[in-house]
Motif scaffolding. Structure first.
Motif, PDB file in Angstrom:
ATOM      1  N   LEU A  23      18.420  18.431  47.157  1.00 27.88           N
ATOM      2  CA  LEU A  23      17.266  17.944  47.938  1.00 27.88           C
ATOM      3  C   LEU A  23      17.217  16.416  47.927  1.00 27.88           C
ATOM      4  CD1 LEU A  23      14.665  20.615  46.760  1.00 27.88           C
ATOM      5  CD2 LEU A  23      15.237  20.174  49.157  1.00 27.88           C
ATOM      6  N   GLU A  24      17.459  15.805  46.769  1.00 35.17           N
ATOM      7  CA  GLU A  24      17.478  14.337  46.687  1.00 35.17           C
ATOM      8  C   GLU A  24      18.595  13.757  47.541  1.00 35.17           C
ATOM      9  OE1 GLU A  24      15.457  12.175  44.983  1.00 35.17           O
ATOM     10  OE2 GLU A  24      14.184  13.833  44.317  1.00 35.17           O
ATOM     11  N   GLU A  25      19.796  14.343  47.434  1.00 37.88           N
ATOM     12  CA  GLU A  25      20.944  13.810  48.175  1.00 37.88           C
ATOM     13  C   GLU A  25      20.732  13.895  49.687  1.00 37.88           C
ATOM     14  OE1 GLU A  25      23.642  12.239  47.088  1.00 37.88           O
ATOM     15  OE2 GLU A  25      23.374  12.536  44.928  1.00 37.88           O
ATOM     16  N   LYS A  26      20.017  14.920  50.126  1.00 39.14           N
ATOM     17  CA  LYS A  26      19.767  15.080  51.562  1.00 39.14           C
ATOM     18  C   LYS A  26      18.495  14.355  52.001  1.00 39.14           C
ATOM     19  CE  LYS A  26      22.490  16.906  53.615  1.00 39.14           C
ATOM     20  NZ  LYS A  26      23.820  16.295  53.990  1.00 39.14           N
ATOM     21  N   LEU A  77      21.039  23.814  52.718  1.00 41.25           N
ATOM     22  CA  LEU A  77      20.537  22.454  52.959  1.00 41.25           C
ATOM     23  C   LEU A  77      21.613  21.584  53.597  1.00 41.25           C
ATOM     24  CD1 LEU A  77      18.489  21.774  49.679  1.00 41.25           C
ATOM     25  CD2 LEU A  77      17.577  22.222  51.977  1.00 41.25           C
ATOM     26  N   GLU A  78      22.846  21.702  53.099  1.00 46.17           N
ATOM     27  CA  GLU A  78      23.919  20.899  53.679  1.00 46.17           C
ATOM     28  C   GLU A  78      24.140  21.278  55.140  1.00 46.17           C
ATOM     29  OE1 GLU A  78      25.336  18.255  53.039  1.00 46.17           O
ATOM     30  OE2 GLU A  78      27.059  18.244  54.378  1.00 46.17           O
ATOM     31  N   SER A  79      24.048  22.559  55.414  1.00 48.15           N
ATOM     32  CA  SER A  79      24.288  23.018  56.774  1.00 48.15           C
ATOM     33  C   SER A  79      23.136  22.626  57.718  1.00 48.15           C
ATOM     34  CB  SER A  79      24.473  24.533  56.732  1.00 48.15           C
ATOM     35  OG  SER A  79      24.534  25.058  58.017  1.00 48.15           O
ATOM     36  N   GLN A  80      21.903  22.738  57.263  1.00 48.87           N
ATOM     37  CA  GLN A  80      20.746  22.440  58.113  1.00 48.87           C
ATOM     38  C   GLN A  80      20.504  20.938  58.278  1.00 48.87           C
ATOM     39  OE1 GLN A  80      18.833  24.761  59.848  1.00 48.87           O
ATOM     40  NE2 GLN A  80      20.520  26.053  59.194  1.00 48.87           N
ATOM     41  N   PHE A  81      20.936  20.130  57.313  1.00 50.49           N
ATOM     42  CA  PHE A  81      20.681  18.677  57.357  1.00 50.49           C
ATOM     43  C   PHE A  81      21.999  17.917  57.238  1.00 50.49           C
ATOM     44  CE2 PHE A  81      16.983  20.899  55.755  1.00 50.49           C
ATOM     45  CZ  PHE A  81      15.987  20.408  56.591  1.00 50.49           C
ATOM     46  N   LYS A  82      22.969  18.382  58.003  1.00 51.03           N
ATOM     47  CA  LYS A  82      24.334  17.866  57.921  1.00 51.03           C
ATOM     48  C   LYS A  82      24.401  16.349  58.021  1.00 51.03           C
ATOM     49  CE  LYS A  82      26.903  20.905  59.760  1.00 51.03           C
ATOM     50  NZ  LYS A  82      27.850  21.917  59.399  1.00 51.03           N
ATOM     51  N   SER A  83      23.673  15.783  58.987  1.00 53.54           N
ATOM     52  CA  SER A  83      23.836  14.350  59.240  1.00 53.54           C
ATOM     53  C   SER A  83      22.767  13.518  58.529  1.00 53.54           C
ATOM     54  CB  SER A  83      23.806  14.095  60.741  1.00 53.54           C
ATOM     55  OG  SER A  83      22.624  14.653  61.275  1.00 53.54           O
TER      56      SER A  83
ATOM     57  N   ASP B  91      24.641  30.488  63.669  1.00 53.48           N
ATOM     58  CA  ASP B  91      23.996  29.198  63.912  1.00 53.48           C
ATOM     59  C   ASP B  91      22.511  29.174  63.536  1.00 53.48           C
ATOM     60  OD1 ASP B  91      26.150  27.725  64.861  1.00 53.48           O
ATOM     61  OD2 ASP B  91      25.987  28.614  66.866  1.00 53.48           O
ATOM     62  N   GLY B  92      21.817  30.243  63.790  1.00 53.06           N
ATOM     63  CA  GLY B  92      20.366  30.256  63.579  1.00 53.06           C
ATOM     64  C   GLY B  92      19.990  30.053  62.123  1.00 53.06           C
ATOM     65  N   PRO B  93      19.001  29.186  61.853  1.00 57.78           N
ATOM     66  CA  PRO B  93      18.627  28.914  60.463  1.00 57.78           C
ATOM     67  C   PRO B  93      18.206  30.161  59.683  1.00 57.78           C
ATOM     68  CG  PRO B  93      17.553  27.359  61.939  1.00 57.78           C
ATOM     69  CD  PRO B  93      18.230  28.364  62.801  1.00 57.78           C
ATOM     70  N   ALA B  94      17.454  31.067  60.307  1.00 57.54           N
ATOM     71  CA  ALA B  94      16.971  32.240  59.561  1.00 57.54           C
ATOM     72  C   ALA B  94      18.138  33.157  59.187  1.00 57.54           C
ATOM     73  CB  ALA B  94      15.944  33.008  60.399  1.00 57.54           C
ATOM     74  N   GLU B  95      19.029  33.383  60.151  1.00 60.18           N
ATOM     75  CA  GLU B  95      20.167  34.258  59.868  1.00 60.18           C
ATOM     76  C   GLU B  95      21.091  33.594  58.835  1.00 60.18           C
ATOM     77  OE1 GLU B  95      22.039  35.659  63.482  1.00 60.18           O
ATOM     78  OE2 GLU B  95      23.276  37.098  62.374  1.00 60.18           O
ATOM     79  N   GLN B  96      21.212  32.264  58.944  1.00 60.13           N
ATOM     80  CA  GLN B  96      22.058  31.537  58.004  1.00 60.13           C
ATOM     81  C   GLN B  96      21.487  31.602  56.577  1.00 60.13           C
ATOM     82  OE1 GLN B  96      22.854  27.150  58.246  1.00 60.13           O
ATOM     83  NE2 GLN B  96      24.209  27.852  59.869  1.00 60.13           N
ATOM     84  N   ALA B  97      20.179  31.416  56.482  1.00 61.50           N
ATOM     85  CA  ALA B  97      19.539  31.484  55.163  1.00 61.50           C
ATOM     86  C   ALA B  97      19.785  32.857  54.531  1.00 61.50           C
ATOM     87  CB  ALA B  97      18.037  31.218  55.288  1.00 61.50           C
ATOM     88  N   LEU B  98      19.590  33.898  55.344  1.00 60.55           N
ATOM     89  CA  LEU B  98      19.774  35.256  54.821  1.00 60.55           C
ATOM     90  C   LEU B  98      21.235  35.495  54.440  1.00 60.55           C
ATOM     91  CD1 LEU B  98      18.153  37.825  54.273  1.00 60.55           C
ATOM     92  CD2 LEU B  98      18.716  38.621  56.579  1.00 60.55           C
ATOM     93  N   MET B  99      22.141  34.981  55.240  1.00 63.65           N
ATOM     94  CA  MET B  99      23.559  35.147  54.932  1.00 63.65           C
ATOM     95  C   MET B  99      23.923  34.521  53.582  1.00 63.65           C
ATOM     96  SD  MET B  99      26.952  33.543  56.620  1.00 63.65           S
ATOM     97  CE  MET B  99      26.779  32.106  55.551  1.00 63.65           C
TER      98      MET B  99
END
Lengths: 218, 218
Positions: A23-26, A77-83, B91-99
């Motif tokens: 969380l800190e890194e992102k 977190l890395e995937s959702q906040f990649k950039s 791609d979807g955040p919810a499906e990704q979180a569950l995965m």
């Protein structure tokens, strides 16, 4: 964004620490958080069991998405906040391969530490101690091969460091000798000054900076 | 590309099976492979220990990159061959979180199965059996909630299925009752006909289609 996030955590738990470093890194400071007492079994409360049937910490919520596996949260977190913030997965195939490999070996490292820590019967204790020594020597060797000042997967700080550092922090907290494991000692010194790690240092370790010397002689 | 890949594996090992499913899904057929005998301890040979000090299967090589953690290989393949074959991270955040969440819970599922399978002392066996039953009921509940014909993280086949299916395949091989666990049974039936899974079915299971009935009564 961080105000839609909530973390339930326990102080000194390596899995919780992984999530807090990520969380800190992102740059996701400012999330809601609740420090639960593992001693008082607050992670087995009805409130927690309702969203996490395994009753584990960390439990992390982002909007309606609930995750309770520390590795899952870090990947998410890395995937959702990649950039945003630190890029935690390197591009190069070789560094990426090493990162994934060390991340999952990190689960074994943590398991060997836990097994030793919780063993009571003398025969089991002896066997688990030997297994932990073998494990520590493996990691010492990995760092030796990479050279001074390196992170676990090469020149950049990656998810491998996010998930493995809390275990390294814990072995030194329990008195591991940096003379006997100089590369691990150097790695520990390098990372403990990193802002994400300083910001997430277990509060009860700050209160009493010296832990038990359980690992002094290994 | 696949000719620069080599897989060392053992028949019926869930970690090896995960990697083989991932390779099939990413259209990486035609890789070099060597089936080793776990009974003859071929995974502890000098040749293998030289590239993998833990002496584990699978051991996977892609050019100079060596990986021996099954989850690491699956993540690596998806990342290196993102646009080839099946897209394994939604791609979807919810499906990704569950995965991600189910992937890492999958390690616990496999661990509970292994612990029960290898327990000998009656008290331990009883405790580990109860833990496995609790685990199976959790997964049964997850599938129930998602509805018929669903994969572990929703409507698409993902990395969660790649890593967890081999455990599900194994519990049914060992006689788990699809009457008592109907959703798991349905999931097993859906996935066992999938080309990647058919193509990687453990060869010694094909030779003797009926396994021990270890899990018949649980």
């Amino acid at each position: 964004m961080a105000k839609y996030m909530t973390l339930l955590w326990g102080s000194g738990s390596p899995p919780c620490w992984r999530v807090m470093i990520a969380l800190e890194e992102k740059n996701l400071q400012g999330y809601n958080q609740k420090l639960l007492s593992l001693e008082k079994l607050e992670h087995k409360s009805k409130e927690l069991l309702a969203i996490n049937p395994r009753g584990q910490l960390p439990t992390f919520k982002h909007g309606d998405n609930v995750l309770s596996e520390s590795y899952a949260v870090c990947f998410y977190l890395e995937s959702q906040f990649k950039s945003q913030g630190t890029k935690l997965i390197p591009d190069g195939p070789a560094e990426q391969a090493l990162m994934y490999q060390r991340m999952f070996e990190g689960l074994t490292f943590y398991e060997k530490l836990s097994k030793y820590y919780y063993s009571s019967e003398p025969q089991t204790l002896k066997r688990n101690k030997e297994a932990l020594v073998t494990e520590l020597r493996l990691w010492e060797g990995y760092l030796q091969k990479l050279g001074s000042g390196s992170y676990l997967a090469g020149p950049s700080f990656t998810l491998a460091d996010v998930v493995v550092f809390p275990t390294v922090g814990t072995v030194f907290r329990f008195g591991l000798s940096p003379e006997r494991y100089p590369k691990l000692g150097e790695y520990h010194n390098l990372l403990k000054e990193r802002p994400s790690i300083r910001a997430s240092w277990p509060p009860h370790w700050l209160e009493s900076p010296k832990g038990l010397d359980t690992l002094k002689d290994i």
